[in-house]
Design a protein around this motif. Structure first.
Motif, mmCIF file in Angstrom:
data_model
loop_
_atom_site.group_PDB
_atom_site.id
_atom_site.type_symbol
_atom_site.label_atom_id
_atom_site.label_comp_id
_atom_site.label_asym_id
_atom_site.label_seq_id
_atom_site.Cartn_x
_atom_site.Cartn_y
_atom_site.Cartn_z
ATOM 1 N N GLY A 136 6.086 -5.320 -4.689
ATOM 2 C CA GLY A 136 7.376 -5.026 -4.072
ATOM 3 C C GLY A 136 7.434 -3.639 -3.474
ATOM 4 O O GLY A 136 7.965 -3.435 -2.379
ATOM 5 N N VAL A 137 6.848 -2.658 -4.179
ATOM 6 C CA VAL A 137 6.830 -1.288 -3.670
ATOM 7 C C VAL A 137 5.947 -1.195 -2.434
ATOM 8 O O VAL A 137 6.255 -0.478 -1.478
ATOM 9 C CB VAL A 137 6.345 -0.309 -4.764
ATOM 10 N N PHE A 138 4.817 -1.927 -2.428
ATOM 11 C CA PHE A 138 3.948 -1.964 -1.258
ATOM 12 C C PHE A 138 4.704 -2.480 -0.037
ATOM 13 O O PHE A 138 4.535 -1.980 1.073
ATOM 14 C CB PHE A 138 2.737 -2.860 -1.513
ATOM 15 N N GLY A 267 11.316 -5.816 0.017
ATOM 16 C CA GLY A 267 10.631 -5.097 -1.060
ATOM 17 C C GLY A 267 11.578 -4.708 -2.164
ATOM 18 O O GLY A 267 11.259 -4.817 -3.353
ATOM 19 N N GLY A 268 12.770 -4.252 -1.785
ATOM 20 C CA GLY A 268 13.768 -3.864 -2.776
ATOM 21 C C GLY A 268 14.208 -5.035 -3.637
ATOM 22 O O GLY A 268 14.440 -4.889 -4.836
ATOM 23 N N ALA A 269 14.311 -6.218 -3.023
ATOM 24 C CA ALA A 269 14.711 -7.420 -3.763
ATOM 25 C C ALA A 269 13.661 -7.790 -4.813
ATOM 26 O O ALA A 269 13.997 -8.188 -5.938
ATOM 27 C CB ALA A 269 14.918 -8.586 -2.795
ATOM 28 N N ILE A 270 12.383 -7.624 -4.463
ATOM 29 C CA ILE A 270 11.300 -7.911 -5.412
ATOM 30 C C ILE A 270 11.348 -6.945 -6.586
ATOM 31 O O ILE A 270 11.298 -7.344 -7.756
ATOM 32 C CB ILE A 270 9.924 -7.822 -4.709
ATOM 33 N N VAL A 271 11.452 -5.644 -6.275
ATOM 34 C CA VAL A 271 11.504 -4.622 -7.327
ATOM 35 C C VAL A 271 12.743 -4.819 -8.200
ATOM 36 O O VAL A 271 12.673 -4.741 -9.432
ATOM 37 C CB VAL A 271 11.513 -3.203 -6.707
ATOM 38 N N LEU A 272 13.873 -5.081 -7.567
ATOM 39 C CA LEU A 272 15.119 -5.287 -8.307
ATOM 40 C C LEU A 272 15.011 -6.508 -9.222
ATOM 41 O O LEU A 272 15.443 -6.472 -10.379
ATOM 42 C CB LEU A 272 16.281 -5.482 -7.324
ATOM 43 N N GLY A 273 14.402 -7.584 -8.711
ATOM 44 C CA GLY A 273 14.258 -8.795 -9.513
ATOM 45 C C GLY A 273 13.409 -8.559 -10.750
ATOM 46 O O GLY A 273 13.773 -8.983 -11.856
ATOM 47 N N VAL A 274 12.279 -7.861 -10.584
ATOM 48 C CA VAL A 274 11.399 -7.560 -11.720
ATOM 49 C C VAL A 274 12.112 -6.659 -12.722
ATOM 50 O O VAL A 274 12.026 -6.854 -13.941
ATOM 51 C CB VAL A 274 10.089 -6.888 -11.239
ATOM 52 N N SER A 275 12.830 -5.660 -12.210
ATOM 53 C CA SER A 275 13.542 -4.728 -13.079
ATOM 54 C C SER A 275 14.621 -5.433 -13.902
ATOM 55 O O SER A 275 14.750 -5.210 -15.104
ATOM 56 C CB SER A 275 14.173 -3.610 -12.244
ATOM 57 N N LEU A 276 15.392 -6.303 -13.246
ATOM 58 C CA LEU A 276 16.440 -7.042 -13.954
ATOM 59 C C LEU A 276 15.834 -7.984 -14.986
ATOM 60 O O LEU A 276 16.336 -8.098 -16.116
ATOM 61 C CB LEU A 276 17.291 -7.827 -12.951
ATOM 62 N N TYR A 277 14.741 -8.666 -14.623
ATOM 63 C CA TYR A 277 14.075 -9.566 -15.557
ATOM 64 C C TYR A 277 13.577 -8.803 -16.781
ATOM 65 O O TYR A 277 13.742 -9.242 -17.924
ATOM 66 C CB TYR A 277 12.896 -10.266 -14.874
ATOM 67 N N THR A 278 12.949 -7.648 -16.535
ATOM 68 C CA THR A 278 12.418 -6.837 -17.629
ATOM 69 C C THR A 278 13.543 -6.345 -18.541
ATOM 70 O O THR A 278 13.417 -6.357 -19.770
ATOM 71 C CB THR A 278 11.645 -5.624 -17.072
#
Length: 286
Positions: A136-138, A267-278
């Motif tokens: 996501g950051v990439f 990219g932000g949606a991917i990072v946000l999704g992983v963060s919320l899941y974690t």
């Protein structure tokens, strides 16, 4: 059990609050005209003073239990100074985008180093989350900038991973404000000779903005982050810290009127999704 879940959720929210303030630092820095070294020194200078006053006001003892702890906190402070220096250097030799992306690889270092340092089992879920977050950051970084990966940027990520892991050790023994006071003070001492040699020009507005960075985005933010490590795995905290780029984009859009591009949204949606899941997963496991 219920109280434990509440404490864990509180720690997770503290991490998000700290990362939000980290993201705000980038926005504030846009208005500062002096060099990066002076900004870094000013942050730790004002931060260490703020943390000392906070400890005195709350009657929090800053006395350490052993000379060994003092030595390790000074070393951790030096690692902190090296982290910021290498991050600045990566931005100088490449770009802000590359500096951010290389720094954001630190959860991968944490994922594999933490189990070794603390004799814990390597969790497949953490490895997968770290890799997906990195993807996501990439996506957030333009393709033209990906060729600019630098040794300094990877050094920035590695030193931040080590810093977070060392903070986990100290957060179990001392309040976050005490740990950060010693680290920020040590970093200020390490950086002082560089500032003395460079003698950068500083305006009154620069000093005011650097003070805001030091008080809120450094002293307060780092205290929250370190305190949360008392009950939250560094792997989890590292993945959530990937939200810094997302928070930065949101704040830039709100404060600087810089709307995100389609690439940044994806990219932000991917990072946000992983963060919320974690965050949700970690709270359920508490």
């Amino acid at each position: 059990m219920e109280q434990r879940k509440k404490n864990n959720l509180s720690d997770l929210l503290m991490i998000h609050g700290a990362v939000l303030l980290f993201g705000l630092a980038g926005v504030i820095s846009k208005g500062i005209t002096t060099g990066s070294m002076m900004i870094t020194f000013g942050r730790v200078f004002f931060s260490s003073i703020t943390l000392y006053i906070l400890c005195m006001a709350t009657r929090t003892s800053i006395k350490l239990k052993s000379k060994s702890d003092f030595m390790w906190l000074v070393i951790t402070g030096a690692v902190l100074a090296l982290h910021w220096f290498s991050f600045i250097e990566s931005v100088r030799v490449a770009s802000v985008a590359v500096g951010t992306i290389t720094f954001s690889t630190f959860p991968l270092f944490v994922t594999f180093i933490e189990p070794v340092m603390f004799r814990e089992k390597l969790r497949l879920k953490s490895v997968i989350c770290a890799i997906v977050m990195l993807i996501g950051v990439f996506v957030l970084v333009p393709l033209d900038d990906l060729a600019g990966f630098s040794v300094a940027g990877l050094a920035s990520a590695l030193t931040y991973a080590l810093l977070s892991l060392l903070n986990r050790r100290f957060s179990a023994v001392y309040p976050g404000s005490v740990v950060c006071f010693y680290e920020q003070s040590a970093a200020a001492v390490v950086l002082l000779p560089f500032v003395a040699v460079m003698r950068p020009a500083v305006t009154g507005i620069d000093i005011a903005l650097i003070a805001v960075l030091g008080v809120f985005c450094t002293a307060f933010a780092h205290s929250l982050f370190v305190s949360s490590l008392r009950r939250v795995r560094v792997q989890t905290a590292g993945i959530i810290a990937g939200m810094e780029s997302v928070y930065g984009i949101i704040l830039a859009a709100l404060v600087l009127k810089m709307p995100p591009t389609a690439r940044e949204l994806i990219g932000g949606a991917i990072v946000l999704g992983v963060s919320l899941y974690t965050t949700i997963s970690e709270n359920r496991e508490a």
